[in-house]
Each structure stands twice: as C-alpha cells, then as structure tokens.
Scaffold this active site. Structure first.
Site, PDB file in Angstrom:
ATOM      1  NE  ARG A  94     -11.428  34.185 -32.456  1.00  0.00           N
ATOM      2  CZ  ARG A  94     -11.033  33.554 -31.361  1.00  0.00           C
ATOM      3  NH1 ARG A  94     -10.032  32.679 -31.458  1.00  0.00           N
ATOM      4  NH2 ARG A  94     -11.596  33.782 -30.197  1.00  0.00           N
ATOM      5  CD  GLU A 111     -14.248  27.808 -34.948  1.00  0.00           C
ATOM      6  OE1 GLU A 111     -13.593  27.200 -34.086  1.00  0.00           O
ATOM      7  OE2 GLU A 111     -14.034  28.986 -35.263  1.00  0.00           O
ATOM      8  NE  ARG A 145      -4.361  39.685 -21.017  1.00  0.00           N
ATOM      9  CZ  ARG A 145      -5.423  40.341 -21.460  1.00  0.00           C
ATOM     10  NH1 ARG A 145      -5.933  40.054 -22.631  1.00  0.00           N
ATOM     11  NH2 ARG A 145      -5.974  41.296 -20.725  1.00  0.00           N
ATOM     12  CB  ILE A 146      -1.397  34.425 -27.181  1.00  0.00           C
ATOM     13  CG1 ILE A 146      -2.692  34.156 -26.401  1.00  0.00           C
ATOM     14  CG2 ILE A 146      -0.855  33.117 -27.774  1.00  0.00           C
ATOM     15  CD1 ILE A 146      -3.863  33.764 -27.274  1.00  0.00           C
ATOM     16  CG  HIS A 174     -11.002  27.113 -31.965  1.00  0.00           C
ATOM     17  ND1 HIS A 174     -11.902  28.063 -32.364  1.00  0.00           N
ATOM     18  CD2 HIS A 174     -10.119  27.761 -31.168  1.00  0.00           C
ATOM     19  CE1 HIS A 174     -11.594  29.241 -31.837  1.00  0.00           C
ATOM     20  NE2 HIS A 174     -10.501  29.078 -31.102  1.00  0.00           N
ATOM     21  CB  THR A 224      -2.918  29.197 -32.224  1.00  0.00           C
ATOM     22  OG1 THR A 224      -1.996  30.270 -31.973  1.00  0.00           O
ATOM     23  CG2 THR A 224      -2.150  27.921 -32.543  1.00  0.00           C
TER      24      THR A 224
END
Length: 338
Positions: free
Chosen positions: A249, A277, A168-169, A296, A247
């Site tokens: 993972r 992370e 989608r992105i 993030h 953008t």
C-alpha cells in the site's frame, strides 16, 4: 442436494465482475450448491429489489464495489449466515456486526496473494540484475553498454533481500525465493527469531534490514501503526543502488520523502501502489529513470481473477456441505491484517 433445499446466494459487487470471476462451468458448479438467482448484481442495498434479494439471502458473495454490510443491512437479511468475499481485504465492506451476529466471513486473500508474490519475485530478480537502469541506459544511448565497467555490482548471486511483513504475500515471496542464491531477512514485529528461522530467513529490526538489504520488498498491511513506516530516515539508511519494491500500500511509504530520495538517483524503486492511488500529473515518478511505476497491477488481473472465483466457489461448497471454511476471517485478526 435438491433445488428446494439449496441456500440462496446473492452477488454484491460491480456489475462487470461476475463474468470476470466465474466461467460458465464455474457458475454451473455454484448452481449445484446454491440458488444463484437471475436478479441483479447488487451494487447498493437500499432499493426495493435489493431489499427483496437480501431478505432471501443465506450467502452473500461479495467483490470489489460491494456496499458496506451494516447492522441495518443485516436487519434486512435475517437469513444471512455467510459472507464469501472474492477479493482480499474485507475491511471496506464487512462491519463488526457480522461477527457479532455469528455470520461466517471468508476471503480470497490467499488466492490474491499468489500473483502479488509472483510480481514481487519477478522484480526482485530484475532489480538484482540492474535491469531497469541497464534498460534505460541502453535505450537512451542507442549504443553498446560496457556492462562490467559501468554496472559492476549487478547480479543475483548472494544479494541481500529484505522482506517487510510476514503476511500471506510476504511468506509466499519467501517461499518463492528459496531456490535462488539470495540472502533473505525479515522484519515483522509479530514474528520471533525462531519463527523466522523456521521460514528459512534471518530476523532483523527494521533499521538493520534497511541498512543491510540491496533489495527491500514491502508486504505489510495498511494500518495506523504502519503508516509511513518507511520514512526519510529509513530511506536514507538504504545502501546506494538499493531498490525499494512496494506492492503493498502506498501509505506504508512517506511518498514526499521517497520522491526526494529518488530525485537524487541514489536508489531505485518499483512502485505498484502510491498515495494517492494515482500520482498527480506533474509527479516525477512518471519520468524518473530509476523508477518502475505500475498502476496497481500486482494483484489479480485478467484471467487471474478466475482463481479468486474458484476460491470463493470452494468456500461456498464447504459452507453448504457443513465443512469449516478454508479461509475464514476472524474478528480478532482485524487489527493486524490488511
């Protein structure tokens, strides 16, 4: 619809999230469709109050921090018919038993895709202009910069942009790039050359995309098959001065290899997600001049969360009025979606 026949909806997410997702007006709109009780926002499913809420729930509105919906939880929620998630991926909390029992599952991934794509677009254009390196040079030198002599290859005209993943992105990024004079290519093993052409981009293999792109933007899901899809060999293929934008993972990139490549100064990176992370305090990513490191933030932040709440409220309305969900998550897609 009267109060007596409104289905009961229960919230399962972190305690602070409902106020960020739902304005008072949106809560009133939800209340027209469902009975949204005054009870606690569920952050666990084991206590007596949680089990009492689950026993009445027909709709579970979930968000970040939702406990996992296991077979045992479903046994405690015999009336449950729909799970409407206010975030993107449902893999962290929705188990396969939900689909096996015929429960509808919806996600706000489409709404969350918009800010990520906008963030990627912004950095694609800034990377094309060489903004990070020029900014650092100007700020540290505190004197004039001879732009043409020192940075002759920057500019957004006919630069090559490689998109990895027609998610989608990824598709939204492709759409946003159309007004610009950029040459866009796509790598996605599920997209044929004809389908890529229909999107207005050229299809490429991953090695060819990395070799031929001035800017590479990652939009693939985090799967076993995509782990470290950008490794040392792939990074070495990127042209001098190229920019990698992640953008998606952190697991998509071999971070040790990325740090080693960035330490040479040969390429730049815009990194919104890392593995782990949060990088350790001594990571060079915090100080390298050719790195933009953000915590993030590409996904929905601040008032962008209201878009997720509105998307979920729309899905709840569709459910209670008997319309098909606009953003269903189906079980056979789990193997290839984020």
């Amino acid at each position: 619809m009267t109060a007596r026949n409104r289905p009961v909806a229960v919230l399962a997410m972190t305690a602070d999230l409902p106020d960020l997702l739902f304005t008072p007006a949106l809560r009133r709109r939800l209340a027209e469709d469902v009975e949204l009780g005054p009870g606690p926002v569920l952050q666990e499913f084991d206590s007596a109050p949680a089990r009492a809420a689950l026993a009445r729930a027909e709709v579970l509105i979930t968000g970040w921090g939702s406990p996992r919906i296991t077979a045992e939880v479903l046994d405690a929620a015999p009336a449950l018919r729909a799970v409407v998630h206010t975030g993107g991926s449902v893999k962290g909390h929705v188990s396969r038993e939900c689909w096996e029992r015929g429960i509808l599952v919806s996600s706000s991934a489409a709404a969350n895709a918009l800010p990520v794509a906008e963030y990627a677009l912004a950095w694609i254009l800034l990377a094309a202009k060489g903004a990070r390196r020029l900014e650092h040079t100007y700020r540290t030198r505190r004197a004039a910069v001879d732009r043409n002599a020192e940075f002759p290859h920057v500019g957004a005209y006919r630069r090559s942009v490689g998109i990895i993943g027609a998610s989608r992105i990824g598709r939204r990024v492709i759409e946003l790039l159309r007004p610009f004079d950029l040459e866009v290519s796509l790598f996605d093993p599920y997209v044929t050359a004809a389908e890529a052409a229909a999107l207005g981009v050229a299809s490429a293999t991953l090695p060819d995309l990395l070799t031929g792109s001035d800017i590479v933007s990652l939009h693939a899901p985090a799967l076993h098959s995509t782990r470290h899809m950008i490794d040392a060999a792939g990074l070495a293929r990127m042209p001098d001065g190229a920019t990698l934008i992640n953008t998606a993972r952190g697991s998509l990139v071999d971070q040790e290899a990325l740090v080693a490549e960035l330490l040479t100064g040969r390429i730049d990176a815009v990194i919104d997600t890392t593995e782990p992370e949060v990088p350790p305090p001594d990571s060079p990513l915090y100080t390298l001049p050719n790195v933009v490191l953000t915590p993030h933030i590409a996904g929905a932040q601040g008032n962008e969360l209201l878009r997720l709440g509105e998307s979920a409220a729309d899905e709840v309305h569709r459910y209670v009025t008997g319309l098909p969900l606009a953003h269903p998550v189906v079980v056979h897609d789990l193997a290839r979606i984020a």
